[in-house]
Scaffold this active site. Structure first.
Site, mmCIF file in Angstrom:
data_model
loop_
_atom_site.group_PDB
_atom_site.id
_atom_site.type_symbol
_atom_site.label_atom_id
_atom_site.label_comp_id
_atom_site.label_asym_id
_atom_site.label_seq_id
_atom_site.Cartn_x
_atom_site.Cartn_y
_atom_site.Cartn_z
ATOM 1 N N LYS A 1 0.733 3.320 5.736
ATOM 2 C CA LYS A 1 -0.207 2.337 6.278
ATOM 3 C C LYS A 1 0.466 0.996 6.522
ATOM 4 O O LYS A 1 0.188 0.319 7.514
ATOM 5 C CB LYS A 1 -1.384 2.145 5.312
ATOM 6 C CG LYS A 1 -2.378 3.278 5.339
ATOM 7 C CD LYS A 1 -3.593 2.953 4.461
ATOM 8 C CE LYS A 1 -4.593 4.094 4.535
ATOM 9 N NZ LYS A 1 -5.767 3.842 3.659
ATOM 10 N N SER B 1 -9.541 10.020 8.797
ATOM 11 C CA SER B 1 -10.811 9.474 8.311
ATOM 12 C C SER B 1 -10.742 7.965 8.073
ATOM 13 O O SER B 1 -11.749 7.357 7.733
ATOM 14 C CB SER B 1 -11.228 10.176 7.016
ATOM 15 O OG SER B 1 -10.297 9.893 5.991
ATOM 16 N N HIS C 1 -11.835 4.877 11.759
ATOM 17 C CA HIS C 1 -13.073 4.223 12.223
ATOM 18 C C HIS C 1 -13.205 2.801 11.695
ATOM 19 O O HIS C 1 -14.016 2.028 12.194
ATOM 20 C CB HIS C 1 -14.307 5.054 11.825
ATOM 21 C CG HIS C 1 -14.731 4.880 10.405
ATOM 22 N ND1 HIS C 1 -15.938 4.335 10.034
ATOM 23 C CD2 HIS C 1 -14.105 5.173 9.255
ATOM 24 C CE1 HIS C 1 -16.045 4.313 8.716
ATOM 25 N NE2 HIS C 1 -14.946 4.810 8.221
ATOM 26 N N CYS D 1 -15.356 4.785 -1.134
ATOM 27 C CA CYS D 1 -15.801 4.936 0.252
ATOM 28 C C CYS D 1 -15.788 6.403 0.665
ATOM 29 O O CYS D 1 -16.600 6.833 1.480
ATOM 30 C CB CYS D 1 -14.914 4.127 1.194
ATOM 31 S SG CYS D 1 -15.103 2.349 0.985
ATOM 32 N N CYS E 1 -21.662 22.309 -3.657
ATOM 33 C CA CYS E 1 -21.656 20.893 -3.258
ATOM 34 C C CYS E 1 -20.388 20.646 -2.435
ATOM 35 O O CYS E 1 -19.754 21.590 -1.973
ATOM 36 C CB CYS E 1 -21.727 19.972 -4.468
ATOM 37 S SG CYS E 1 -20.273 20.069 -5.515
ATOM 38 N N ASP F 1 0.868 -1.184 0.000
ATOM 39 C CA ASP F 1 0.000 0.000 0.000
ATOM 40 C C ASP F 1 0.905 1.235 0.000
ATOM 41 O O ASP F 1 1.848 1.297 0.777
ATOM 42 C CB ASP F 1 -0.912 -0.002 1.243
ATOM 43 C CG ASP F 1 -2.140 0.888 1.072
ATOM 44 O OD1 ASP F 1 -1.982 2.001 0.515
ATOM 45 O OD2 ASP F 1 -3.232 0.476 1.484
#
Lengths: 111, 487
Positions: B144, B127, B130, B254, B440, B120
């Site tokens: 990561k 964010s 969770h 996501c 937006c 990765d």
């Protein structure tokens, strides 16, 4: 799945949308659909007929291309006939039977 | 002269590129060699510690700590001692150390998989926390893979962990995959999913593929059993199931669609389970029947949340696993199989001209404290609108706007325009000539909405301004209001 008994000359099937496709169908996952048991030309309704029926009668969203491309389901959508990949059942030529459960699954990519 | 200089520069660039590719490939190979040397060193050390004071072969195949650590799963008949030994000698690569990769890696490390590779190129963001359960708050900003391996070592120091701190590329994929027995696809985009599947098929590795979005997840075990291309008894691959990629604008991430932690966690845990099943499966001869290929679907908010679908077998015309295959390791590494082109890409929308857009700062200066009040239409969905919104703004979700039918030109002819407007336009907006600003989250949907409203004739033949706030609420936060929630 309990369904109201169809009239003579009609079949009723359960249609389900998942993987986000339900957003194109009034945000409802499950729809009960009643089709004529025999079409004008005497043929039985098949999946291809169901696709047209869904687009013309059930789908409110104008973005038809998110569901149908080139008269078929768009790439990235699996069609399941009674819990089997439709490719095992004859794809769009599969003739619908009373009580069939048809699921449209949009493939997910998040992770 | 100039042309010659250009040609020579082009040659230099090409030569450098190929040198970099070659060096990267040998670097990847060196990293794998190092990992194996490290693993051998660990094993030797372990054997020395566990052995009869370092003399001769040990009496038991596992170290004392391993019996204690893995005992509860070893006494399950499907695993047993043989299964545990298979797990210890297994090498598993997880592509992606996010919402799927974290729980999958956690259970595989706990189960004692001997070598766990993670690839990765991303760093940990707040964010992510969770759902990406290996990452700790203190590790925000760290790679990561490094963050994940730190947690995994705390959990179980025995396995060998290998960090690949970059995104999987076609040039490197075969070199990396070659060193593993089993691949887990824990990524988040179609192009990488096809690359992973193709490489896994061509190198004969089974693949456990999962995905998740919002409240749903999907899981497939592919190329299982892993037979060579053209062998119909092999399991189907990703391309057999999805020969054509979805249109790029139908793919939701996501970040855009949202994701519940336990939903993607469920899928990652199931990936670990399927991996353990594949690794510990008793070896079967070619004729014995295996589980038929299937797709598992998890819908958290459905009355029947788990469902399993029978999938097709290998496709006779598959571009990778059939006798007619056109994709090979060579076409992958050379780039002639172009995954980005195959899957397409969406560019940020640029539908509007400069006169139809206003920067967040200019808007704020023109309407300090919203005086005089223009009409602000916020096209985020209702859930996001409720998280934070501008005073006096009107919420009309983009999905509502896009699902409305457009009056035809013929109807528009001599009838009053406004009677043709769809019902989602509030009458106080339709009946006024105040300028309309659409906003937006990031400034893409707002442009689509502006264009749609103009198509509907809301701009009153150009008499009325309809435009968007460039960059949406992200720009608003950067330029105007640093306290605006960043979600």
């Amino acid at each position: 799945m309990a369904q109201s008994a169809p009239e003579d000359g009609e079949i009723s099937i359960a249609v389900e949308f998942t993987g986000g496709l339900e957003l194109l169908f009034s945000n409802e996952r499950k729809h009960n659909v009643t089709l004529p048991a025999n079409l004008d030309d005497g043929a039985r309704p098949d999946i291809a007929y169901l696709l047209r029926y869904l687009v013309d009668n059930i789908m409110q969203d104008q973005r038809k291309e998110m569901f149908i491309m080139e008269d078929n389901v768009r790439p990235g959508i699996l069609v399941l006939i009674n819990d089997a990949d439709w490719e095992l059942e004859g794809e769009e030529k599969y003739e619908l039977q009373q009580g069939d459960n048809i699921v449209f699954v949009s493939t997910l990519h998040g992770g | 002269m100039h042309a010659m200089a250009m040609t020579s520069l082009d040659d230099t660039c090409a030569s450098l590129r190929s040198q970099i590719a070659a060096t990267e490939a040998s670097l990847a190979a060196l990293k794998c060699d190092l990992a194996h040397a490290e693993q051998a060193a660990t094993a030797t050390l372990a054997a020395d510690t566990a052995g009869n004071k370092g003399k001769g072969p040990t009496r038991w195949p596992l170290m004392p700590d391993e019996y204690r650590r893995y005992g509860r799963q070893m006494i399950v008949s499907q695993v047993g001692l043989q299964g545990q030994l298979k797990l210890r000698s297994a090498k598993v690569l997880l592509v992606g150390a996010g919402g799927l990769g974290c729980p999958a890696a956690q259970y595989l490390a706990g189960a004692g998989v001997g070598t766990i590779g993670l690839i990765d190129g991303d760093t940990v963001e707040a964010s992510n926390l969770h759902r990406q359960v290996l990452h700790r708050t203190k590790n925000v900003g760290k790679y990561k893979v490094d963050s994940a391996i730190e947690s995994l070592r705390d959990l179980n120091p025995l396995p060998t962990y290998i960090a690949h701190r970059n995104h999987l590329t076609p040039a490197e994929a075969p070199t990396i995959f070659r060193e593993y027995d089993l691949i887990l696809d824990c990524t988040d985009n179609p192009a990488t999913r096809y690359l992973i599947s193709d490489t896994a098929v061509l190198l004969g590795k089974p693949l456990v593929s999962a995905s998740a979005l919002r409240t749903e997840g999907q899981l497939m075990v592919l190329n299982n059993p892993p037979r060579p291309p053209g062998d119909k008894t092999g399991g189907p691959c990703y391309r057999c199931v999805f020969p054509r990629p979805p249109p790029a604008d139908s793919v939701v991430s996501c970040a855009d669609g949202g994701i519940l932690g336990p939903v993607v966690g469920t899928m990652g845990v199931l990936q670990a389970l399927e991996a353990i099943k594949v690794i510990t499966a008793p070896s079967v001869d070619a004729t014995s029947s295996k589980d038929p290929p299937s797709l598992h679907i998890f819908s958290a908010y459905s009355s029947s949340p788990f469902r399993t679908i029978r999938l097709r077998s290998r496709r006779l015309t598959c571009a990778v696993c059939s006798a007619e295959a056109s994709v090979t390791l060579e076409t992958i590494t050379s780039g002639s199989t172009d995954y980005v082109f195959f899957c397409g890409s969406t560019n940020p929308a640029s539908l509007l001209g400069p006169t139809e857009r206003i920067s967040a700062l200019d808007y704020h200066e023109r309407y300090p404290d919203n005086v005089p009040a223009p009409t602000i239409i916020d096209v985020r969905d209702n859930v996001q609108f409720e998280i934070c919104n501008l005073e006096n703004s009107i919420n009309i979700p983009i999905s509502t706007i896009l699902s409305s039918s457009r009056p035809s030109k013929a109807q528009n002819g001599d009838v009053d325009n406004q009677s043709q407007l769809p019902p989602w336009i509030p009458s106080e907006v339709a009946n006024s000539d105040h300028p309309v600003y659409v906003v937006c989250r990031l400034g893409n949907d707002s442009q689509i909405a502006v264009q749609k409203m103009k198509d509907l004739g809301m701009h009153q033949d150009g008499q009325r301004f309809i435009g968007d706030i460039r960059g949406g609420f992200r720009a608003w936060r950067d330029q105007v209001d640093p306290d605006w929630p960043e979600y």
